[in-house]
Design a protein around this motif. Structure first.
Motif, PDB file in Angstrom:
ATOM      1  N   PRO A 147     -94.144  13.691  38.435  1.00  0.00           N
ATOM      2  CA  PRO A 147     -94.391  13.138  40.116  1.00  0.00           C
ATOM      3  C   PRO A 147     -96.064  13.039  39.347  1.00  0.00           C
ATOM      4  O   PRO A 147     -96.434  13.981  38.376  1.00  0.00           O
ATOM      5  CB  PRO A 147     -95.001  14.882  40.098  1.00  0.00           C
ATOM      6  CG  PRO A 147     -93.050  15.402  39.690  1.00  0.00           C
ATOM      7  CD  PRO A 147     -92.675  14.599  38.594  1.00  0.00           C
ATOM      8  N   PRO A 148     -96.581  12.165  40.408  1.00  0.00           N
ATOM      9  CA  PRO A 148     -98.105  12.272  40.245  1.00  0.00           C
ATOM     10  C   PRO A 148     -99.135  13.654  39.396  1.00  0.00           C
ATOM     11  O   PRO A 148     -99.481  13.016  38.945  1.00  0.00           O
ATOM     12  CB  PRO A 148     -98.724  12.087  41.488  1.00  0.00           C
ATOM     13  CG  PRO A 148     -97.965  11.533  42.194  1.00  0.00           C
ATOM     14  CD  PRO A 148     -96.244  12.589  41.976  1.00  0.00           C
ATOM     15  N   VAL A 432    -105.305  19.266  46.185  1.00  0.00           N
ATOM     16  CA  VAL A 432    -104.348  19.428  45.905  1.00  0.00           C
ATOM     17  C   VAL A 432    -104.747  21.078  46.930  1.00  0.00           C
ATOM     18  O   VAL A 432    -103.501  21.841  47.222  1.00  0.00           O
ATOM     19  CB  VAL A 432    -104.217  20.017  44.656  1.00  0.00           C
ATOM     20  CG1 VAL A 432    -103.920  18.415  44.218  1.00  0.00           C
ATOM     21  CG2 VAL A 432    -105.213  20.263  43.551  1.00  0.00           C
ATOM     22  N   ARG A 433    -105.556  21.142  47.855  1.00  0.00           N
ATOM     23  CA  ARG A 433    -105.831  22.691  48.627  1.00  0.00           C
ATOM     24  C   ARG A 433    -104.646  23.041  49.527  1.00  0.00           C
ATOM     25  O   ARG A 433    -104.535  24.535  49.019  1.00  0.00           O
ATOM     26  CB  ARG A 433    -106.790  22.415  49.609  1.00  0.00           C
ATOM     27  CG  ARG A 433    -106.503  21.258  50.609  1.00  0.00           C
ATOM     28  CD  ARG A 433    -107.843  20.959  51.123  1.00  0.00           C
ATOM     29  NE  ARG A 433    -107.094  19.988  52.620  1.00  0.00           N
ATOM     30  CZ  ARG A 433    -107.007  18.842  52.412  1.00  0.00           C
ATOM     31  NH1 ARG A 433    -107.221  18.503  50.913  1.00  0.00           N
ATOM     32  NH2 ARG A 433    -106.590  18.068  53.355  1.00  0.00           N
ATOM     33  N   ASN A 434    -103.448  22.267  50.223  1.00  0.00           N
ATOM     34  CA  ASN A 434    -102.254  23.057  50.290  1.00  0.00           C
ATOM     35  C   ASN A 434    -101.118  22.456  49.975  1.00  0.00           C
ATOM     36  O   ASN A 434    -100.341  23.280  50.408  1.00  0.00           O
ATOM     37  CB  ASN A 434    -102.322  22.510  51.873  1.00  0.00           C
ATOM     38  CG  ASN A 434    -103.472  23.329  52.244  1.00  0.00           C
ATOM     39  OD1 ASN A 434    -104.167  24.448  52.866  1.00  0.00           O
ATOM     40  ND2 ASN A 434    -103.797  22.292  53.380  1.00  0.00           N
ATOM     41  N   ILE A 454     -98.035  16.286  47.693  1.00  0.00           N
ATOM     42  CA  ILE A 454     -97.903  15.340  46.975  1.00  0.00           C
ATOM     43  C   ILE A 454     -98.129  13.954  47.782  1.00  0.00           C
ATOM     44  O   ILE A 454     -99.085  13.003  47.104  1.00  0.00           O
ATOM     45  CB  ILE A 454     -96.801  15.347  46.004  1.00  0.00           C
ATOM     46  CG1 ILE A 454     -97.084  16.820  44.924  1.00  0.00           C
ATOM     47  CG2 ILE A 454     -96.929  14.617  45.453  1.00  0.00           C
ATOM     48  CD1 ILE A 454     -95.805  17.025  44.115  1.00  0.00           C
ATOM     49  N   ALA A 455     -97.057  13.567  48.071  1.00  0.00           N
ATOM     50  CA  ALA A 455     -97.319  12.512  48.274  1.00  0.00           C
ATOM     51  C   ALA A 455     -98.319  11.688  49.302  1.00  0.00           C
ATOM     52  O   ALA A 455     -98.240  10.398  49.322  1.00  0.00           O
ATOM     53  CB  ALA A 455     -95.745  12.317  49.663  1.00  0.00           C
ATOM     54  N   THR A 456     -98.843  12.223  50.506  1.00  0.00           N
ATOM     55  CA  THR A 456     -99.981  12.017  51.447  1.00  0.00           C
ATOM     56  C   THR A 456    -101.208  12.290  50.680  1.00  0.00           C
ATOM     57  O   THR A 456    -102.006  11.974  51.255  1.00  0.00           O
ATOM     58  CB  THR A 456     -99.628  13.017  52.985  1.00  0.00           C
ATOM     59  OG1 THR A 456    -100.267  14.599  51.941  1.00  0.00           O
ATOM     60  CG2 THR A 456     -98.939  12.980  53.493  1.00  0.00           C
ATOM     61  N   PRO A 462    -101.669  19.893  56.895  1.00  0.00           N
ATOM     62  CA  PRO A 462    -103.005  19.470  57.595  1.00  0.00           C
ATOM     63  C   PRO A 462    -103.691  21.573  57.225  1.00  0.00           C
ATOM     64  O   PRO A 462    -103.184  22.068  57.577  1.00  0.00           O
ATOM     65  CB  PRO A 462    -103.185  19.258  59.195  1.00  0.00           C
ATOM     66  CG  PRO A 462    -101.931  19.639  59.526  1.00  0.00           C
ATOM     67  CD  PRO A 462    -100.671  19.648  58.427  1.00  0.00           C
ATOM     68  N   GLY A 463    -105.374  21.639  57.762  1.00  0.00           N
ATOM     69  CA  GLY A 463    -105.613  22.508  58.021  1.00  0.00           C
ATOM     70  C   GLY A 463    -106.239  22.981  56.576  1.00  0.00           C
ATOM     71  O   GLY A 463    -105.844  23.001  56.293  1.00  0.00           O
ATOM     72  N   ARG A 464    -106.061  24.722  56.866  1.00  0.00           N
ATOM     73  CA  ARG A 464    -105.859  25.393  55.645  1.00  0.00           C
ATOM     74  C   ARG A 464    -104.937  26.421  55.540  1.00  0.00           C
ATOM     75  O   ARG A 464    -104.844  27.231  56.860  1.00  0.00           O
ATOM     76  CB  ARG A 464    -107.243  26.478  55.595  1.00  0.00           C
ATOM     77  CG  ARG A 464    -107.434  27.901  54.767  1.00  0.00           C
ATOM     78  CD  ARG A 464    -108.900  28.233  55.087  1.00  0.00           C
ATOM     79  NE  ARG A 464    -109.187  29.360  55.287  1.00  0.00           N
ATOM     80  CZ  ARG A 464    -110.257  30.409  55.025  1.00  0.00           C
ATOM     81  NH1 ARG A 464    -110.986  29.763  55.023  1.00  0.00           N
ATOM     82  NH2 ARG A 464    -109.982  31.615  54.454  1.00  0.00           N
TER      83      ARG A 464
END
Ligand SMILES: Cc1cc2nc3c(=O)[nH]c(=O)nc-3n(C[C@H](O)[C@H](O)[C@H](O)COP(=O)(O)OP(=O)(O)OC[C@H]3O[C@@H](n4cnc5c(N)ncnc54)[C@H](O)[C@@H]3O)c2cc1C
Ligand code: SF4
Length: 585
Positions: A147-148, A432-434, A454-456, A462-464
């Motif tokens: 994975p990335p 990588v915040r979420n 990871i994919a997007t 979205p959001g926090r």
């Protein structure tokens, strides 16, 4: 305490460690209001608390800038830069995996090649091959596409404890005064601004009484203070409260890693990560999310082939019998690992916590008179298990902001915050915040959302996404302990023989630096007993099976990993010089 828990902390028959907070009055104990008289203090230009990767990067960069600016160097006085480090030597308390993104170290020491890093003994080779495995059981390992976050091609394997020793030498050659064996115990605040730190007393007995060799601490006055204390910052925590730096942020959460270094007869030809679920439990009820690493290390100076291996687990788990130390021992029994370590010998062991909250949990990084760098500021991407390059980057940027500020006669260094936001640190952590929060629902339920993030590349979800405090997780006494092997002293080890090889030198009659309540429900006591990698907490054999028990705290075993802070206790600064003396972790 969480809003829904009852006054004794019971929640659905489970117990929340936060209901038994440590006996600590942070503003009263850890913040000193005003400096001592001028003739009783030491004055320095910039005081850096913590001689780890981040603090020393700040010292290294400041000294490079000052070397070209003799006027400012002189204005900063006899000691332009002081580094205050509680370990016996810089590096003594530092531990990491560590596979490092090389950019920030190359920027810090642009004249050095990677071959020279290896000759200096802190770097151990470039990653050319890698593999990621799922380990569904104790016997099976399934190779999966990398994975990335796990892509490490071109990165360098390092030892942060050896790197810190190198950085210390560079700092001293550049004119820094490195005070090792010195704990900074209080933040000094005057007129709403940080004006220095106070070093801890030495030579006190178990009850705090002065012994024959007693030496009182000293105020260290500084034009700028850098908090580089690592994952659980004693003064950083006090500063965060004093200046409300975490207001509006997510709470910080932590992970705990246990590591060994083995000398092996046959070189490992690739870097390996395993993503579980084994040796952790897959059921969401246990709340265990962890992974492991195996990194090849070639010591250019001795020709030895070494392997760094470790297990990291989020401290949001719920089964009180989760023991990261013993899960690492369990992991070594997997055939994938056995064949790598076979015929080898363990040469080092250590444990350390790391901040896991990422972008949303980072505090505001500056306050009047001071800044926060590295793990103290939560700058770690735990999905990729990467913090070393952020520590180096943040230390370097802090130095540049402070240099400019001091040149202009300023006492605030807020530009540092914007520099971080615009740098690789801000950009990578934002992406990588979420990513990690969905794992709070467990490995199975959280996995798909993690993959989406990871994919997007962080666009979704979205959001926090919120974090929940580790110490508010209701704990139950489960059966993870049944997985742990009986130590054989050759391949698998108990906690005390592990602590022994860290060179831990805490004196037996030192004051207790661990703050916990000592009469707590069994669930909380069991949590501490199993979690602590150093075997500090004991429950007496004749203690009742349920209800409150008395906890014995063998604090002289403590390797200062910091994990206790995540589960209802508090690590405070021990006497300078105490604790482990890591060499190659
Ligand atoms: C198990 C594990 C595996 C990891 N693996 C990787 C990896 O493979 N790659 C990667 O990039 N990152 C990895 N990380 C993250 C990385 O190791 C950290 O981000 C980095 O090492 C932190 O550096 P630091 O200088 O901020 O803190 P530290 O290394 O913790 O240094 C802080 C220093 O401050 C001193 N100190 C603290 N408080 C005081 C005080 N009050 N007075 C005096 N001295 C004080 C401490 O003794 C210590 O020397 C890992 C972390 C862990 C725990
Ligand atoms: S007592 Fe020390 S070694 Fe044990 S968990 Fe707490 S900080 Fe870590």
């Amino acid at each position: 305490m969480s809003a829904t828990s009852t006054s004794n902390g019971a929640k659905n028959g489970k117990v929340v460690p936060a209901a038994y907070p440590p006996p600590v009055d942070s503003p009263q104990e850890f913040v000193k209001r005003g400096l001592d008289a001028e003739d009783e203090l030491i004055e320095v230009g910039v005081a850096i608390v913590g001689g780890g990767t981040a603090g020393l990067a700040c010292a290294n960069r400041l000294l490079q800038l000052l070397a070209d600016d003799p006027d400012l160097m002189e204005r900063l006085g006899e000691v332009p830069v002081a580094v205050i480090e509680k370990a016996k030597t810089c590096g003594g308390h530092n531990l990491s995996g560590a596979v490092m993104r090389p950019g920030p170290l190359q920027e810090l020491f642009p004249d050095m090649t990677r071959e020279e890093w290896r000759k200096e003994g802190f770097a151990f080779g470039e990653v050319t091959k890698e593999a990621v495995y799922m380990t569904p059981t104790s016997k099976i390992a399934l190779r999966v596409p990398t994975p990335p976050p796990f892509k490490n091609h071109g990165n360098e394997i390092v030892s942060v404890s050896a790197l810190a020793r190198y950085q210390q030498r560079q700092a001293e050659e550049g004119g820094a005064y490195v005070l090792t064996e010195t704990s900074a115990t209080q933040l000094i605040v005057e007129d709403g601004r940080v004006v220095g730190v106070r070093s801890g007393d030495k030579g006190r007995g178990k009850e705090g009484e002065p012994l024959g060799n007693f030496e009182p601490g000293t105020d260290i006055k500084a034009k700028a203070v850098v908090l580089a204390e690592g994952c659980w910052g004693h003064l950083t925590g006090a500063a965060i409260r004093e200046f409300e730096l975490a207001d509006g942020r997510e709470p910080q959460v932590w992970e705990l890693g246990v590591k060994e270094v083995w000398k092996v007869p046959k070189p490992l030809d690739r870097l390996i990560h395993t993503v579980g679920p084994w040796p952790a439990k897959i059921s969401g009820k246990y709340g265990q999310v962890g992974g492991t690493w195996l990194y090849p290390m070639k010591d250019e100076r001795t020709g030895d082939h070494l392997v760094s291996l470790g297990f990291v687990i989020g401290l949001e788990y719920a089964d009180a019998t989760t023991s990261p130390h013993d899960l690492l021992q369990t992991f070594k029994l997997h055939p994938l690992v056995r064949k790598i370590l076979d015929g080898g010998e363990r040469v080092a062991w250590g444990a350390k916590a790391l901040p896991g909250g990422g972008y949303w949990s980072m505090p505001k990084l500056s306050m009047p008179g001071a800044v926060i760098v590295g793990d103290a500021g939560g700058m770690v991407d735990t999905a990729a298990l990467k913090g070393v390059h952020h520590c180096l980057n943040s230390g370097k940027l802090a130095a540049e902001a402070i240099y400019r500020g001091l040149k202009n006669g300023e006492t605030s260094f807020e530009s540092y915050e914007y520099m971080i936001e615009d740098s690789i640190t801000g950009r990578e952590l934002y992406e990588v915040r979420n990513l990690r929060q969905p794992f709070q629902k467990g490995f199975l339920k959280g996995g798909p959302l993690v993959n989406l993030a990871i994919a997007t590349r962080g666009k979704l979800p979205p959001g926090r996404l919120a974090w929940h405090r580790n110490d508010e997780k209701p704990m139950f006494i489960g059966n993870t302990w049944k997985r742990y092997p009986r130590p054989d002293g050759r391949y698998t080890f108990d906690k005390l023989s592990s602590v022994f090889i860290t060179g831990n030198a805490t004196r037996d009659d030192a004051p207790n630096h661990i703050r916990v309540q000592k009469h707590v429900p069994r669930e909380v006591a069991e949590t501490w007993k199993w979690m602590c990698p150093a075997g500090v907490y004991e429950i007496p054999e004749d203690a009742p099976e349920t209800g409150p028990v008395d906890v014995i705290v063998n604090y002289t075993n403590c390797v200062q990993c910091g994990a206790i802070t995540a589960k209802g206790g508090r690590l405070t600064t021990p006497e300078g010089g105490d604790g482990p003396l890591y060499q190659i972790t």
